[in-house]
Design a protein around this motif. Structure first.
Motif, PDB file in Angstrom:
ATOM      1  N   GLY A   1       3.710  10.414  -8.444  1.00  0.00           N
ATOM      2  CA  GLY A   1       2.474   9.924  -9.031  1.00  0.00           C
ATOM      3  C   GLY A   1       2.479   8.420  -9.216  1.00  0.00           C
ATOM      4  O   GLY A   1       3.434   7.727  -8.845  1.00  0.00           O
ATOM      5  N   TRP A   2       1.397   7.939  -9.837  1.00  0.00           N
ATOM      6  CA  TRP A   2       1.235   6.492  -9.989  1.00  0.00           C
ATOM      7  C   TRP A   2       0.374   6.202 -11.200  1.00  0.00           C
ATOM      8  O   TRP A   2      -0.617   6.903 -11.382  1.00  0.00           O
ATOM      9  CB  TRP A   2       0.583   5.901  -8.728  1.00  0.00           C
ATOM     10  CG  TRP A   2       0.791   4.421  -8.643  1.00  0.00           C
ATOM     11  CD1 TRP A   2      -0.129   3.465  -8.948  1.00  0.00           C
ATOM     12  CD2 TRP A   2       1.983   3.737  -8.253  1.00  0.00           C
ATOM     13  NE1 TRP A   2       0.420   2.226  -8.770  1.00  0.00           N
ATOM     14  CE2 TRP A   2       1.719   2.363  -8.348  1.00  0.00           C
ATOM     15  CE3 TRP A   2       3.263   4.159  -7.865  1.00  0.00           C
ATOM     16  CZ2 TRP A   2       2.677   1.399  -8.051  1.00  0.00           C
ATOM     17  CZ3 TRP A   2       4.213   3.212  -7.568  1.00  0.00           C
ATOM     18  CH2 TRP A   2       3.916   1.846  -7.660  1.00  0.00           C
ATOM     19  N   PRO A   3       0.688   5.215 -12.034  1.00  0.00           N
ATOM     20  CA  PRO A   3       1.849   4.313 -11.945  1.00  0.00           C
ATOM     21  C   PRO A   3       3.172   5.015 -12.191  1.00  0.00           C
ATOM     22  O   PRO A   3       3.200   6.134 -12.720  1.00  0.00           O
ATOM     23  CB  PRO A   3       1.560   3.278 -13.033  1.00  0.00           C
ATOM     24  CG  PRO A   3       0.671   3.967 -14.008  1.00  0.00           C
ATOM     25  CD  PRO A   3      -0.153   4.920 -13.197  1.00  0.00           C
ATOM     26  N   ASN A   4       4.264   4.328 -11.821  1.00  0.00           N
ATOM     27  CA  ASN A   4       5.600   4.892 -11.913  1.00  0.00           C
ATOM     28  C   ASN A   4       6.486   3.880 -12.637  1.00  0.00           C
ATOM     29  O   ASN A   4       6.736   2.783 -12.133  1.00  0.00           O
ATOM     30  CB  ASN A   4       6.112   5.168 -10.488  1.00  0.00           C
ATOM     31  CG  ASN A   4       7.497   5.775 -10.463  1.00  0.00           C
ATOM     32  OD1 ASN A   4       8.364   5.402 -11.257  1.00  0.00           O
ATOM     33  ND2 ASN A   4       7.717   6.687  -9.531  1.00  0.00           N
TER      34      ASN A   4
ATOM     35  N   ARG B   1       0.862  -1.184   0.000  1.00  0.00           N
ATOM     36  CA  ARG B   1       0.000   0.000   0.000  1.00  0.00           C
ATOM     37  C   ARG B   1       0.898   1.234   0.000  1.00  0.00           C
ATOM     38  O   ARG B   1       1.898   1.281   0.719  1.00  0.00           O
ATOM     39  CB  ARG B   1      -0.891  -0.005   1.260  1.00  0.00           C
ATOM     40  CG  ARG B   1      -1.640  -1.328   1.402  1.00  0.00           C
ATOM     41  CD  ARG B   1      -2.486  -1.407   2.656  1.00  0.00           C
ATOM     42  NE  ARG B   1      -3.061  -2.749   2.774  1.00  0.00           N
ATOM     43  CZ  ARG B   1      -4.111  -3.068   3.522  1.00  0.00           C
ATOM     44  NH1 ARG B   1      -4.710  -2.121   4.258  1.00  0.00           N
ATOM     45  NH2 ARG B   1      -4.561  -4.296   3.576  1.00  0.00           N
ATOM     46  N   ILE B   2       0.536   2.200  -0.802  1.00  0.00           N
ATOM     47  CA  ILE B   2       1.392   3.375  -0.961  1.00  0.00           C
ATOM     48  C   ILE B   2       0.565   4.627  -0.721  1.00  0.00           C
ATOM     49  O   ILE B   2      -0.512   4.796  -1.305  1.00  0.00           O
ATOM     50  CB  ILE B   2       2.024   3.421  -2.372  1.00  0.00           C
ATOM     51  CG1 ILE B   2       2.700   2.071  -2.700  1.00  0.00           C
ATOM     52  CG2 ILE B   2       3.018   4.569  -2.475  1.00  0.00           C
ATOM     53  CD1 ILE B   2       3.188   1.972  -4.140  1.00  0.00           C
TER      54      ILE B   2
ATOM     55  N   ASN C   1       9.978  -1.061 -13.489  1.00  0.00           N
ATOM     56  CA  ASN C   1      11.213  -1.653 -14.002  1.00  0.00           C
ATOM     57  C   ASN C   1      12.049  -2.291 -12.901  1.00  0.00           C
ATOM     58  O   ASN C   1      12.630  -3.354 -13.076  1.00  0.00           O
ATOM     59  CB  ASN C   1      12.054  -0.599 -14.727  1.00  0.00           C
ATOM     60  CG  ASN C   1      11.381  -0.151 -16.017  1.00  0.00           C
ATOM     61  OD1 ASN C   1      10.510  -0.847 -16.534  1.00  0.00           O
ATOM     62  ND2 ASN C   1      11.779   1.012 -16.517  1.00  0.00           N
ATOM     63  N   MET C   2      12.125  -1.607 -11.781  1.00  0.00           N
ATOM     64  CA  MET C   2      12.979  -2.080 -10.679  1.00  0.00           C
ATOM     65  C   MET C   2      12.389  -3.320 -10.005  1.00  0.00           C
ATOM     66  O   MET C   2      13.119  -4.082  -9.380  1.00  0.00           O
ATOM     67  CB  MET C   2      13.141  -0.946  -9.669  1.00  0.00           C
ATOM     68  CG  MET C   2      14.282  -1.117  -8.708  1.00  0.00           C
ATOM     69  SD  MET C   2      15.886  -0.841  -9.520  1.00  0.00           S
ATOM     70  CE  MET C   2      16.984  -1.185  -8.138  1.00  0.00           C
TER      71      MET C   2
ATOM     72  N   ILE D   1       3.550  -4.578  -7.827  1.00  0.00           N
ATOM     73  CA  ILE D   1       3.375  -3.174  -8.226  1.00  0.00           C
ATOM     74  C   ILE D   1       1.973  -2.963  -8.809  1.00  0.00           C
ATOM     75  O   ILE D   1       1.271  -2.018  -8.454  1.00  0.00           O
ATOM     76  CB  ILE D   1       4.452  -2.791  -9.277  1.00  0.00           C
ATOM     77  CG1 ILE D   1       5.844  -2.760  -8.631  1.00  0.00           C
ATOM     78  CG2 ILE D   1       4.120  -1.458  -9.950  1.00  0.00           C
ATOM     79  CD1 ILE D   1       6.065  -1.625  -7.655  1.00  0.00           C
ATOM     80  N   GLU D   2       1.566  -3.867  -9.709  1.00  0.00           N
ATOM     81  CA  GLU D   2       0.259  -3.705 -10.362  1.00  0.00           C
ATOM     82  C   GLU D   2      -0.896  -3.806  -9.362  1.00  0.00           C
ATOM     83  O   GLU D   2      -1.935  -3.170  -9.537  1.00  0.00           O
ATOM     84  CB  GLU D   2       0.095  -4.765 -11.459  1.00  0.00           C
ATOM     85  CG  GLU D   2       0.954  -4.447 -12.681  1.00  0.00           C
ATOM     86  CD  GLU D   2       0.973  -5.589 -13.702  1.00  0.00           C
ATOM     87  OE1 GLU D   2       1.558  -5.392 -14.778  1.00  0.00           O
ATOM     88  OE2 GLU D   2       0.434  -6.667 -13.402  1.00  0.00           O
ATOM     89  N   ASN D   3      -0.707  -4.620  -8.320  1.00  0.00           N
ATOM     90  CA  ASN D   3      -1.765  -4.789  -7.320  1.00  0.00           C
ATOM     91  C   ASN D   3      -1.626  -3.845  -6.129  1.00  0.00           C
ATOM     92  O   ASN D   3      -2.421  -3.926  -5.186  1.00  0.00           O
ATOM     93  CB  ASN D   3      -1.783  -6.235  -6.821  1.00  0.00           C
ATOM     94  CG  ASN D   3      -2.186  -7.203  -7.925  1.00  0.00           C
ATOM     95  OD1 ASN D   3      -3.047  -6.891  -8.742  1.00  0.00           O
ATOM     96  ND2 ASN D   3      -1.551  -8.366  -7.976  1.00  0.00           N
ATOM     97  N   ALA D   4      -0.613  -3.001  -6.154  1.00  0.00           N
ATOM     98  CA  ALA D   4      -0.428  -2.055  -5.038  1.00  0.00           C
ATOM     99  C   ALA D   4      -1.633  -1.119  -4.964  1.00  0.00           C
ATOM    100  O   ALA D   4      -2.194  -0.732  -5.994  1.00  0.00           O
ATOM    101  CB  ALA D   4       0.854  -1.255  -5.240  1.00  0.00           C
ATOM    102  N   LYS D   5      -2.026  -0.773  -3.749  1.00  0.00           N
ATOM    103  CA  LYS D   5      -3.152   0.150  -3.584  1.00  0.00           C
ATOM    104  C   LYS D   5      -2.619   1.512  -3.156  1.00  0.00           C
ATOM    105  O   LYS D   5      -1.752   1.616  -2.301  1.00  0.00           O
ATOM    106  CB  LYS D   5      -4.130  -0.403  -2.551  1.00  0.00           C
ATOM    107  CG  LYS D   5      -4.804  -1.679  -3.053  1.00  0.00           C
ATOM    108  CD  LYS D   5      -5.953  -2.114  -2.159  1.00  0.00           C
ATOM    109  CE  LYS D   5      -6.538  -3.420  -2.693  1.00  0.00           C
ATOM    110  NZ  LYS D   5      -5.538  -4.543  -2.580  1.00  0.00           N
TER     111      LYS D   5
END
Lengths: 240, 240
Positions: A41-44, A34-35, A49-50, A58-62
């Protein structure tokens, strides 16, 4: 594991750190990222890449605007902090934090939060937490990279949640098998007989002690039966 | 600590990883960095930038052409590896590796080596090692970033070498002091008396049980004497 905590990054600044955190989360089996208010901003793209093959994390991060929203389902919240805070609150080591999470059991949903790179969590963030988690670092340079801090916490989480599957030490033998003590004694006898025919044992008085020393070298080496045969060959070849 | 291992990076490819490794080494009090044939040459500006305030570790890093030269003074060498190798050699967890280093004592100079990012150490590198060190990771994604692997090893090194100074848990009170049980009882009495004048305790039969529950909330909270005074004020204010 049902006990796995969420990882909350509070106002992270650097995309690479978010990506590195996501990668190491998945390395240790964690997926709930969670971020709060990422600076860029988002997506980043740098985060993606990292993250390498942890791109699913990353794709499922909220993404949330504030900490309270991010903690809507969290019952135990831990705040990572290096600095001493003037707030009376329990402080745990990384290991003890994970033990506390496990202690509260699977009906508990916990989260561990990390502050922004340049100055960590605010006192307002920490106020919401049950306890502070401090990663023990050397006084000479106590400022640890955000993704490295996430790595230490996720590592402790994994090894404490998987104690029953983790071996401190093992030696893989595959199809090989260790030589038995008779095979080892046979090698020592071969070596001793060949050496007797040279002037290696110059003083008779030291003969026994020298043999014990040589025996000990090979006794310590966990030789396989194949390696015993190889060494017989080495002795014979040297003798020719 | 005299037991501190050297960290050897074998043919590292990415400058940022070298810098991140140097930073986390110093975070955990390690300073002896040795690098074998870094892909992008040396010095490397990206490594220096990523090291932040651990630039001394980068500046003092020693560069070698080959592993044997890098190990000229090393008596115990550990090879980090995730892949299973077809070599009969002890395999240690990160924690057990550090315990082994401590076990061999201060007259021993040890090193832990890490392979290049894309495919790790070669079998020739590993052949020279006393043992393999494996960081336990989740099967779902076992490829850990080079600098993260260094972080885990350095962390285990620090906490195992400083066990006597590390507390699992503490609560800093500073100048505050915890309320004594009489102060806590006084707060409960105040609250109970004020509630008696309301219709909070609707059923007399539940009066005692309810008070016990409320008491338990505050008994668990490790209240300071100042916080007890604050809560007296809160109760009085609500009553008005």
């Amino acid at each position: 594991m049902a006990n796995d905590p969420a990882i909350i990054l509070v106002r992270p600044q650097i995309g690479e750190n978010i990506g590195a955190a996501a990668r190491v989360m998945l390395n240790f089996g964690l997926t709930d990222l969670r971020i709060i208010a990422p600076r860029d901003g988002w997506p980043n793209e740098k985060a993606t890449n990292m993250a390498k093959k942890a791109v699913s994390v990353i794709e499922n991060a909220k993404i949330y605007d504030n900490l309270t929203d991010a903690c809507h389902d969290i019952t135990k919240l831990y705040a990572t902090s290096a600095r001493q805070r003037y707030m009376i609150k329990p402080e745990f080591s990384a290991k003890h934090c994970i033990e506390d999470i496990i202690n509260f059991g699977e009906s508990n949903k916990s989260a561990i939060m990390f502050g922004q790179e340049n100055n960590g969590l605010s006192n307002e963030d920490i106020n919401l937490a049950d306890a502070i988690v401090t990663i023990d670092v050397a006084p000479i340079y106590s400022s640890i990279n955000l993704a490295q801090a996430v790595a230490i916490i996720c590592y402790e989480c994994y090894i404490n949640n998987n104690k029953q599957n983790i071996e401190d030490s093992k030696t893989r033998l595959g199809n090989a098998k260790l030589a038995n003590k008779q095979e080892l004694a046979g090698l020592m006898k071969h070596l001793s007989e060949e050496l007797d025919q040279t002037n290696f044992f110059q003083e008779a008085s030291k003969h026994k002690k020298m043999l014990i020393n040589i025996n000990n070298i090979f006794a310590r080496a966990n030789l396989t039966d194949q390696e015993i045969r190889t060494l017989h060959g080495v002795i014979s070849a040297l003798k020719k």
